[in-house]
Design a protein around this motif. Structure first.
Motif, mmCIF file in Angstrom:
data_model
loop_
_atom_site.group_PDB
_atom_site.id
_atom_site.type_symbol
_atom_site.label_atom_id
_atom_site.label_comp_id
_atom_site.label_asym_id
_atom_site.label_seq_id
_atom_site.Cartn_x
_atom_site.Cartn_y
_atom_site.Cartn_z
ATOM 1 N N ASP A 132 0.845 -1.181 0.000
ATOM 2 C CA ASP A 132 0.000 0.000 0.000
ATOM 3 C C ASP A 132 0.886 1.238 0.000
ATOM 4 O OD1 ASP A 132 -2.097 -1.780 0.270
ATOM 5 O OD2 ASP A 132 -2.648 -1.158 2.296
ATOM 6 N N SER A 146 -4.471 0.665 -2.113
ATOM 7 C CA SER A 146 -4.922 -0.116 -0.971
ATOM 8 C C SER A 146 -5.182 -1.525 -1.465
ATOM 9 C CB SER A 146 -6.191 0.482 -0.361
ATOM 10 O OG SER A 146 -6.698 -0.358 0.663
ATOM 11 N N ASN A 154 -8.318 5.782 1.580
ATOM 12 C CA ASN A 154 -8.942 4.472 1.360
ATOM 13 C C ASN A 154 -10.461 4.519 1.533
ATOM 14 O OD1 ASN A 154 -9.026 1.708 0.862
ATOM 15 N ND2 ASN A 154 -8.687 1.147 2.992
#
Length: 245
Positions: free
Chosen positions: A94, A167, A230
């Protein structure tokens, strides 16, 4: 106002309140708080990687900033660079790449930050196009260069918080806390590139400028190992400078 933009008068002092739980994952953090006209600055991230190289007419400007005492002034004929480092290899991690920008012009392709050359070979780049598009390109092993873009109507003389993040298998871009584009189901790793990290242009040799940004850039932060936002529904953009610890 917050949302898609913020008036240029809106500014805060550098160093937001509280600490950053992901500070040890912060691999680049630039606030551009230096003397007016300066052509040097320092990385304030956990990695403390020192000063970038200023090219062309890139310089610090103290008249306008998203936060703090200055910003990086670019006219389309300047950029700053850091040499490639293992820290910048994202692999399958990520990550969050973000900055504040205030455009002097909306004309043409303006590369904000990237590690990608003029042939679109490289890890990633994030750019604004003709006042109407936010475009992210990133290269994944076996997938080649992925182009992710959508409508973003942006104006001059307005501060915008712009983000590219990953993500898991989902990539998103945001502007002013609004999700602009999303691609899901991308499981492959990023390519390991050897080019400079470049702010204000595509990566070109020496002082060369391609798709130069005609804008001020402030509060550049790269966080490796965390997707900080996210959220398809978006988020409220920061109202202070990023923490320095």
């Amino acid at each position: 106002m917050l949302g898609l933009g913020m008036s240029l008068e809106y500014a805060r002092s550098r160093g937001g309140g509280g600490g950053d739980a992901n500070f040890s994952n912060t691999i680049l953090l630039l606030g551009f708080n230096g003397p007016d006209g300066a052509t040097t600055t320092l990385d304030e991230s956990f990695k403390m990687r020192g000063a970038p190289t200023f090219h062309g007419d890139a310089q610090i400007d103290t008249s306008i900033a998203a936060f703090g005492a200055g910003s990086l002034q670019l006219s389309g004929a300047g950029k700053i660079t850091y040499p490639d480092h293992a820290d910048f290899y994202m692999a399958g991690n990520d990550f969050t790449i973000e900055l504040w920008t205030r455009f002097n012009s909306t004309a043409g392709f303006q590369n904000l930050i990237g590690q990608s050359d003029i042939s679109a070979n490289g890890a990633f780049n994030l750019d604004a196009v003709n006042g109407t598009i936010l475009r992210a390109r990133f290269q994944l092993v076996s997938d080649g260069m992925v182009n992710m873009q959508n409508t973003w109507n942006y104006a001059i003389n307005t501060q915008y918080h712009v983000v590219l993040e990953r993500s898991g298998s989902t990539f998103r871009t945001y502007a002013g806390g609004v999700m602009i584009a999303k691609l899901a189901g991308l499981t492959n790793q990023m390519v390991d590139d050897i080019q400079d990290i470049t702010i204000g242009s595509l990566t070109t040799a020496g002082a060369g400028i391609t798709n130069g940004a005609n804008a001020r850039i402030d509060e550049v932060r790269i966080t490796k190992g965390a997707a900080l936002y996210n959220n398809d529904a978006g988020f409220t953009p920061p109202i202070t400078a990023f923490p320095r610890s």
